[in-house]
Design a protein around this motif. Structure first.
Motif, mmCIF file in Angstrom:
data_model
loop_
_atom_site.group_PDB
_atom_site.id
_atom_site.type_symbol
_atom_site.label_atom_id
_atom_site.label_comp_id
_atom_site.label_asym_id
_atom_site.label_seq_id
_atom_site.Cartn_x
_atom_site.Cartn_y
_atom_site.Cartn_z
ATOM 1 N N VAL A 141 0.062 -1.017 0.008
ATOM 2 C CA VAL A 141 0.041 -0.075 0.008
ATOM 3 C C VAL A 141 0.942 1.187 -0.447
ATOM 4 N N ALA A 142 0.516 1.687 -1.074
ATOM 5 C CA ALA A 142 1.495 3.730 -1.268
ATOM 6 C C ALA A 142 0.788 4.367 -0.342
ATOM 7 N N ALA A 143 1.523 4.787 0.409
ATOM 8 C CA ALA A 143 0.440 5.890 1.703
ATOM 9 C C ALA A 143 1.375 7.102 2.140
ATOM 10 N N SER A 144 0.734 8.591 2.496
ATOM 11 C CA SER A 144 0.967 9.743 2.693
ATOM 12 C C SER A 144 2.469 9.244 4.644
ATOM 13 N N LEU A 171 0.332 2.916 -8.317
ATOM 14 C CA LEU A 171 -0.652 1.816 -7.774
ATOM 15 C C LEU A 171 -1.015 1.392 -9.583
ATOM 16 N N ALA A 172 -1.405 2.749 -10.932
ATOM 17 C CA ALA A 172 -1.802 2.591 -12.252
ATOM 18 C C ALA A 172 -0.847 1.445 -12.626
ATOM 19 N N ALA A 173 0.580 1.514 -13.233
ATOM 20 C CA ALA A 173 1.711 1.060 -13.512
ATOM 21 C C ALA A 173 1.817 -0.946 -12.245
ATOM 22 N N GLY A 174 1.070 -0.954 -11.367
ATOM 23 C CA GLY A 174 1.301 -2.177 -10.890
ATOM 24 C C GLY A 174 2.334 -1.834 -9.644
ATOM 25 N N ASP A 175 2.833 -0.732 -9.503
ATOM 26 C CA ASP A 175 4.160 -0.796 -8.803
ATOM 27 C C ASP A 175 3.749 -1.438 -7.208
ATOM 28 N N VAL A 176 2.834 -0.569 -6.856
ATOM 29 C CA VAL A 176 2.151 -1.205 -5.681
ATOM 30 C C VAL A 176 0.341 -1.739 -5.548
ATOM 31 N N ASP A 177 -0.026 -2.028 -4.811
ATOM 32 C CA ASP A 177 -1.476 -2.854 -4.661
ATOM 33 C C ASP A 177 -2.454 -2.177 -4.571
ATOM 34 N N LYS A 226 1.539 13.884 -5.976
ATOM 35 C CA LYS A 226 1.629 13.077 -7.550
ATOM 36 C C LYS A 226 2.138 11.924 -8.008
ATOM 37 N N ILE A 227 2.803 10.846 -7.036
ATOM 38 C CA ILE A 227 3.131 9.139 -7.202
ATOM 39 C C ILE A 227 2.142 8.548 -6.312
#
Length: 272
Positions: free
Chosen positions: A33-36, A73-79, A67-68
């Protein structure tokens, strides 16, 4: 001989299929998960404890730039990611064509207005300069403070979450909005005492030692339509692992953790 060859082929196929099955199972049990940084990242880290008991491995990728996360997520680098509200996601999809959707709402980080010169919005002088972020999806959110105070009016029929600066039809104090900076730089602007006031996202405020409930001269309440969401690639919001993660994020235990850690500065989503 043919029989032996057939048996050998079947054995190889079974091994390959078994390996693929194990790989798929492992992928289903891992969630990145990408998160602040705060509170988003800290909340996701806390979910890892409960998710571990359910057999999942939750990993947090901290990103301090709005912006990241959707790009990752769109690139599939995170779920999945946790940092944005629906108006922001809609703007991102419109601008970049991202195929991303909401799984569910998690909490609201109340945006606040901060000033070292004035004690309330009503104290602002004519032509007051307000520093805000360059994020166009938040223009309605910035305006909401002044609309609620009766200082600004927007066009009839325009929802506040969709409003733009161009929708202002009355501005009693001729308030000027400076939107030249990215959100992460605004705490420094406030500390440097620039302008008459600065509007800061609470995650950046908290991360810079600013306490929203103590320091803001105006702050959003729990009725804010800008709840932060768990988001995933389109078509996957009903995947079991994401639904399980959402349940943990919306659980009573998580609400208690958020209240203990952040008090009034982070408001857990009350719905289901």
């Amino acid at each position: 001989m043919k029989r032996f060859i057939s048996l050998a082929v079947l054995l190889v196929l079974s091994v390959v299929l078994a390996a693929c099955g194990e790989e798929k199972t492992a992928a289903d049990k891992k969630i990145v998960v990408a998160a602040s940084p705060a509170p988003h990242g800290e909340v996701v880290k806390h979910t890892a404890i409960a998710m571990k008991k359910k057999g999942y491995d939750v990993e947090v990728k901290i990103v301090n730039d709005y912006k990241i996360p959707n790009k990752l997520l769109a690139a599939g680098d995170v779920d999945a990611n946790l940092f944005q509200h629906v108006p922001y996601l809609n703007e991102e999809k419109k601008t970049h064509g991202y195929k991303i959707e909401e799984v569910g709402k998690v909490f609201t980080t109340p945006m606040g207005v901060y000033s070292k010169k004035h004690k309330s919005l009503k104290d602002l002088p004519d032509h007051a300069k307000i520093f805000v972020s360059s994020n166009p999806a938040e223009e309605g959110r910035f305006l909401s403070f002044f609309v609620n105070e009766g200082l600004i009016k927007i066009k009839k029929g325009v929802k506040i979450e969709d409003a733009k600066f161009t929708d202002v039809v009355e501005n009693k104090k001729n308030i000027e909005f400076n939107n030249d900076q990215s959100a992460e730089f605004l705490p420094k602007t406030y500390k440097n005492n620039e302008g008459d006031a600065v509007i800061i996202n609470s995650n950046y405020a908290i991360d810079n030692g600013i306490i929203p409930s103590r320091d803001a001269i105006a702050i959003e309440n729990e009725s804010s339509p800008f709840a932060n969401i768990l988001a995933v690639q389109k078509g996957h919001k009903n995947d079991k692992k994401f639904q399980d993660l959402l349940k943990v994020l919306q659980s009573d235990e998580m609400k208690a953790f958020i209240k203990k850690e952040y008090g009034k500065d982070v408001i857990p989503y009350k719905g289901k």
